[in-house]
Design a protein around this motif. Sequence first.
Motif, PDB file in Angstrom:
ATOM      1  N   LEU A 152       0.848  -1.191   0.000  1.00 27.86           N
ATOM      2  CA  LEU A 152       0.000   0.000   0.000  1.00 27.86           C
ATOM      3  C   LEU A 152       0.879   1.235   0.000  1.00 27.86           C
ATOM      4  N   ARG A 153       0.249   2.396   0.045  1.00 29.52           N
ATOM      5  CA  ARG A 153       0.964   3.674   0.164  1.00 29.52           C
ATOM      6  C   ARG A 153       0.163   4.601   1.067  1.00 29.52           C
ATOM      7  N   THR A 154       0.841   5.607   1.583  1.00 23.93           N
ATOM      8  CA  THR A 154       0.156   6.587   2.422  1.00 23.93           C
ATOM      9  C   THR A 154      -0.675   7.533   1.564  1.00 23.93           C
ATOM     10  N   ASN A 155      -1.701   8.115   2.161  1.00 20.94           N
ATOM     11  CA  ASN A 155      -2.590   9.072   1.497  1.00 20.94           C
ATOM     12  C   ASN A 155      -2.412  10.418   2.183  1.00 20.94           C
ATOM     13  N   GLY A 156      -1.462  11.214   1.673  1.00 20.76           N
ATOM     14  CA  GLY A 156      -1.116  12.468   2.329  1.00 20.76           C
ATOM     15  C   GLY A 156      -2.256  13.457   2.389  1.00 20.76           C
ATOM     16  N   ALA A 157      -3.098  13.527   1.356  1.00 16.48           N
ATOM     17  CA  ALA A 157      -4.210  14.480   1.353  1.00 16.48           C
ATOM     18  C   ALA A 157      -5.198  14.148   2.468  1.00 16.48           C
ATOM     19  N   PHE A 158      -5.520  12.874   2.647  1.00 21.79           N
ATOM     20  CA  PHE A 158      -6.441  12.479   3.715  1.00 21.79           C
ATOM     21  C   PHE A 158      -5.828  12.792   5.084  1.00 21.79           C
ATOM     22  N   VAL A 159      -4.554  12.447   5.273  1.00 31.87           N
ATOM     23  CA  VAL A 159      -3.902  12.671   6.563  1.00 31.87           C
ATOM     24  C   VAL A 159      -3.876  14.154   6.895  1.00 31.87           C
ATOM     25  N   ASP A 198       0.161  29.028   0.444  1.00 30.19           N
ATOM     26  CA  ASP A 198      -0.699  28.633  -0.674  1.00 30.19           C
ATOM     27  C   ASP A 198      -0.352  27.251  -1.217  1.00 30.19           C
ATOM     28  N   ARG A 199       0.258  26.414  -0.396  1.00 27.18           N
ATOM     29  CA  ARG A 199       0.597  25.074  -0.855  1.00 27.18           C
ATOM     30  C   ARG A 199      -0.677  24.270  -1.124  1.00 27.18           C
ATOM     31  N   ALA A 200      -0.525  23.187  -1.867  1.00 29.60           N
ATOM     32  CA  ALA A 200      -1.658  22.316  -2.162  1.00 29.60           C
ATOM     33  C   ALA A 200      -1.848  21.302  -1.044  1.00 29.60           C
ATOM     34  N   LEU A 201      -3.056  20.838  -0.869  1.00 30.47           N
ATOM     35  CA  LEU A 201      -3.347  19.831   0.139  1.00 30.47           C
ATOM     36  C   LEU A 201      -2.682  18.508  -0.260  1.00 30.47           C
ATOM     37  N   GLY A 202      -1.902  17.957   0.663  1.00 34.72           N
ATOM     38  CA  GLY A 202      -1.190  16.714   0.381  1.00 34.72           C
ATOM     39  C   GLY A 202       0.106  16.891  -0.362  1.00 34.72           C
ATOM     40  N   ALA A 203       0.553  18.142  -0.590  1.00 37.36           N
ATOM     41  CA  ALA A 203       1.815  18.373  -1.303  1.00 37.36           C
ATOM     42  C   ALA A 203       2.975  17.821  -0.476  1.00 37.36           C
ATOM     43  N   PRO A 204       3.984  17.235  -1.104  1.00 35.84           N
ATOM     44  CA  PRO A 204       5.102  16.618  -0.362  1.00 35.84           C
ATOM     45  C   PRO A 204       6.048  17.658   0.216  1.00 35.84           C
ATOM     46  N   THR A 205       5.552  18.437   1.182  1.00 36.41           N
ATOM     47  CA  THR A 205       6.383  19.486   1.774  1.00 36.41           C
ATOM     48  C   THR A 205       7.518  18.894   2.593  1.00 36.41           C
ATOM     49  N   ILE A 206       7.209  17.912   3.406  1.00 38.96           N
ATOM     50  CA  ILE A 206       8.224  17.286   4.261  1.00 38.96           C
ATOM     51  C   ILE A 206       8.785  16.032   3.618  1.00 38.96           C
ATOM     52  N   ARG A 207       7.915  15.198   3.060  1.00 35.97           N
ATOM     53  CA  ARG A 207       8.365  13.944   2.455  1.00 35.97           C
ATOM     54  C   ARG A 207       7.320  13.507   1.430  1.00 35.97           C
ATOM     55  N   PRO A 208       7.723  12.718   0.455  1.00 36.99           N
ATOM     56  CA  PRO A 208       6.737  12.171  -0.487  1.00 36.99           C
ATOM     57  C   PRO A 208       5.953  11.045   0.165  1.00 36.99           C
ATOM     58  N   GLU A 209       4.972  10.521  -0.600  1.00 37.70           N
ATOM     59  CA  GLU A 209       4.196   9.397  -0.102  1.00 37.70           C
ATOM     60  C   GLU A 209       5.129   8.193   0.120  1.00 37.70           C
ATOM     61  N   PRO A 235       7.989  15.486  11.879  1.00 35.44           N
ATOM     62  CA  PRO A 235       6.530  15.330  11.986  1.00 35.44           C
ATOM     63  C   PRO A 235       5.905  15.094  10.620  1.00 35.44           C
ATOM     64  N   ASP A 236       4.652  14.671  10.648  1.00 38.72           N
ATOM     65  CA  ASP A 236       3.966  14.291   9.406  1.00 38.72           C
ATOM     66  C   ASP A 236       3.397  15.486   8.652  1.00 38.72           C
ATOM     67  N   ILE A 237       3.210  16.623   9.315  1.00 41.62           N
ATOM     68  CA  ILE A 237       2.712  17.824   8.630  1.00 41.62           C
ATOM     69  C   ILE A 237       3.556  19.013   9.058  1.00 41.62           C
ATOM     70  N   PRO A 238       3.709  20.023   8.186  1.00 44.05           N
ATOM     71  CA  PRO A 238       4.376  21.252   8.615  1.00 44.05           C
ATOM     72  C   PRO A 238       3.489  22.031   9.587  1.00 44.05           C
ATOM     73  N   GLN A 239       4.073  23.049  10.212  1.00 37.65           N
ATOM     74  CA  GLN A 239       3.279  23.915  11.078  1.00 37.65           C
ATOM     75  C   GLN A 239       2.184  24.584  10.246  1.00 37.65           C
TER      76      GLN A 239
END
Length: 948
Positions: free
Chosen positions: A757-764, A817-828, A807-811
Motif C-alpha cells: 500500500l501507500r500513504t494518502n497524504g491528502a487524507f492525513v 498557498d501550498r496544495a493539500l497533500g503536497a510533499p512538503t516534508i516527504r513524499p508518499e 513530523p507528518d505535517i508542517p506547522q
Amino acid sequence: MTEPALLFLPWVRRGGALSLPPDLPSGHPPSHVSTTVGVSVNDRPGADVPVQLLGPGDVTGVAPQQVIRSDPAPNARTFESNYLALVEFDDPGLPWLFTPASASDGKLRPWLCLVVVREQPGVRLLPAGKGALPVLHVGTPARPEVELPNLADSWAWAHAQVALDGAAGSAAVAAALAGDPARNLSRLMCGRLLAEQTPYLACVVPTFEAGRRAGLGDDPGDAQGPAWTIADGMGTVELPVYHHWRFATGPSGDFQSLALAIRGRPVEDGFGLRPIDLSTAGLGLSGTDDAQELLGGALLALDAPTQRWSDPALPDRFSAALEPVLNAPDSAPAAEPLLAPPRYGSAYRTPATLASGSWYEQLNLDPAARVAAALGTLVIQRQQETLAAAAWEQSADLSAATRVVGLAGLGFALADSLHRRHVAPLSPEVGLFVLAPLRAAMMTAPPASGGQSFAVQWNRARLPGAALGSAVRRVTRVRGPAVRRVTRVRGPAVRTAERDGTMPPLLDWIGSMVPSARLARSFAAPSGPLTFDGVGPTVPSARVLSWAALTADAVTNSMPHPGFALSATPAPAGPRPFPLPGGIVTGGVFTEAVGGPAARPALRRPDDGGGPSPIRRRPGDGGEPPDPPDPPDLPDRPHHPPPRDSAAAALFRTVAAKQLGRFAPVTADSGTATGTVVLGTLMAEAVALTAPMRTFTAAIGALFTTAPAPATDDTPMPDLRFTPRFDSPMAHSLAELGEQWLLPGLAGVPANTALGLRTNGAFVEAFMVGLNHEFGRELLWREFPTRLTATFFDRFWDAAVAPTEPPDIPQLDQWADRALGAPTIRPERFVLLLRSELMRRFPDAVVTATKRGAAPGQALLPTFRGSLDPDVTFFGFAIPLADADQYAISIAEQPGAPRFGFEVGEAPSDVSHAPATDASAAKLAGRLRQLPSRITIPVQVLMRKPES
C-alpha cells in the motif's frame, strides 16, 4: 565481525583427576564415594590420605545467581508448543559437580534435572516443610509416570556450551572453559512434549534419592538409587525444588511456520476506496442523481485511481455551489450572525473567505477532504476532557509567569510614558547630564540607534570620565546660579535664537570640554600682522584637531561683526578664562563682547589650574551652600538696526573666503575627527539605550530559561499564550472510530496476507487540520491562553521505531498557498500490511526493505509502524513509489540465545517425553537446535494484477 561458533559438550568436570566409578547404563551411580588423595609436605615423601567426596545428599539448595536464563521466560503465555523448556546456569560444570561417577561412553548423568508438569489437579507446589526448599507434589489424579521424565535418560538432557572464535580443538575448549565466564554455560532441557494453550510448571529437582531426602530436610543416610523410577501405577512423588517458574503455551505454530504461511496478494480494483453519495447534498445542482466521489482512507492501494468523481465536470460545479454557502457568514450583519457549515482551518487563513485554489479551498470545497477533517473534529469531541486536562497540565507554570509579566507590563507602561515625556525631549546639553548615572552601563552596551555605540562616540571625543560627574552637574544644573546668571546676561534675542535652532547654544558644557574646543581657546597670539603663516605654527596637529569646519562657506555665512578690528593682542598672563556669552576671549582675534568688560564675571575652569579649589565638607555638614543672590535683571537693550560688518570685517571676510577656497578646498568628510563630538548623535544613542522597550525586554528575558518572543513589535511583553503539544500518533485515534477510516475494505482481507500500500497524504493532512481546528476552538471555549494559529498535533503515524523522523505535517500557520497533500516534508511512502498471527505472537520480529543489488547492511528500517486488533500490522518505508518494484521486504526472527525443539508436526507422538536416541547429549542438542528464520517477499509480487 563474525559471530562466535557455539560448541555443545556432553558434560564438563573441572578440578583434579579422580578415580571415580563409571556411570554404567546397567546401574545407577552410588550416592557417596570415597577416594584417596596423595599429600606431600615440604618435598618429603608423600602419603595417601582417604577423603569422602561431597555428593547429592550434601546439597540443600542452588544459589539463585547461578540461574542466568530460562526459556520460556517466567509467566510467558504464548510459548511455542513444539519447543522444549530449558534453564541455563552460569557454571558450565554445575549439573555434574556432585555426580559421584565418571563418564561412560560419553554419557554422564547429572545430579539434578528439569521437569515440566502440566498444572492440573494432583499437581501442587507446596511451601517448604522440614527443609528449606519448596516441594513439588505429583499425585492422584495426576499420573507421575506421565508427568515425570525417565531418569535413565537424564544424561541426554544436560549439556555444556562454549563460544569459540576459531577451530574447536581441545586446547581451545579448555581455554574457553577457563576464560571469560560469559562465553561458557551449562544447560538443562526437558524432553516434555507440550500441548497447545496449556499451563505448565517447570522445576529443577534432584535426580538422586539422597539428594531428594536432603532437600526435603530428611537424613539421606545410606540412600541409594534414583529419586524416582518410572513405572505404571506409580504412587505420589514429592521432590524438593531448587528453582521453578510457570508458563503457558500458545496456539499451534512457531515463527517459521507462521512466516511461511504468509502470501503476498495483489489488491482488487477499488480496494481502499468507498463511495460518497452526493445526490442529496442540498446544493441545488441538477443532474446529480447518481453523483458519487470515492473516499480513500489514510492508506491507499499502490495503483489507486486519481479520478475519484463519477462525473469529471462535477468537482467544479460542486465547488462553485458550495463556496457561497460557506462564505455566507462573512456578509451577515454582526447583530445577526449566520450559522453555516464550518470552514476547517479558518484560524490559519486571513481572511477566512474562500477565494483562491490553495489547500484551504481544496479542504473545504472537496467533500472527501471535508469528511476527513470532520473525523478530526470528532476525535477531539470524543476526547475533549482528556485532552483539555493534558493541556492544563502542560501549562502548570503558566499562571506564575502570567502574574510576573502582568506586573512588568504595568511597569513598562509607566516607564515608557515617563521616558517619552521627560527624557526624550531633553536637549543634549541637559539630557546627557540627566542620564549621567547610566554612563557606565551605556559604555558597555551595543549600538541601539542604528549608528555608532555610545562607547565609540564617547571615546572618540576623548572626554574625561568626570565630564558627567556630580561636580560638573552641580555647577551646570539648569536652575543653578551660574546658568541663571548667564541666561540673564545673554538677553532675549540670543535666547530666542537658541530655542529656534538658528544659533547653537552657548551653554555647551560638554562640547567645551572636548579636546578640539579646549585647543581652540589656547591659540597663542601672533607677534605681528595676523596672517596664516603667523597663526599656522600655533595650530595643533591635524591628527588632533580637525579643520573641516574652517571653510569658505563658514567665513562667508558667519554673523556680522560691526566691532571687528585687526590688532596685535598680547598673550594673557593669567589662566585662560571660561568662554562667556557674546564672543570668544581666546587671544584677541575677535574682541567684540556684549555688555563690555564690566559685565563679564571672572569665571574660571575648575580643571585649568587657575580655578577655585574644590569645596570640601566634613561629615555632618548641611547640604550645598546657599546660592548667592541673583544680580538684578538688566533692562532689554533698545532696538537697533541690524548689525553690519565693519570695514575690517568685510575685508577679512572677502580675503579669508578666497584664501580658504583656493588653499583649503572642501573635501569629502572621511569621518569625525578624534577629539570632537556631535552631542545630538550622542544623546540620540543614550535615549535609545535607555528606552523602556529595550531595558524591559532584557529584564524580562532574564526571567525565562528561553526568552519568549514579544507579543507585538511595540511592546517587550512576551507572548505567554502557551501552545500545548501532543506527540501521540493520531492514527490510533482514527482507528478507534473504525478501521474502515484507516483502510476501507480491510475487513475483506484474508488471514496470512501481505499487501503493498501507500500513504494518502491528502487524507492525513485534512484529518490533522480538522483535529487542530477543533482543538483550538475547544481551548478558546475553555479560556485557555493559546494562539488559535498554533499546531497542537503534528504526528499521525507512530514513528516510535524511528525517533528522528520529522513530523507528518508542517506547522499549519506556514502552509501559505501550498496544495493539500503536497510533499512538503516527504513524499508518499510505501506501506507493507500484514494480516497474520506472526507479528502479534512475535512483536520483536525484524522487518526491513532491501533494494535489489544493494550491498549487505544497506537494508531500510521502517519509519513508522501500527497495528489493528486482532491481527493486522503495517510498516511504512521511505521507498520512492516509482522504485518500489526494485525492493524486497524481509521478515526475520529476532536473533537471540539458542532455542531447542522440533519442527511443527515432527515431534514424536503417543509419548509424553521425547526419547533420547542420540549418542550423546551434545549431538541431541545440535539436532534439536532451532535457528532463527527469515522470509523475503519481493514487492513485485505485491504489485501483481489479480487473476480474473
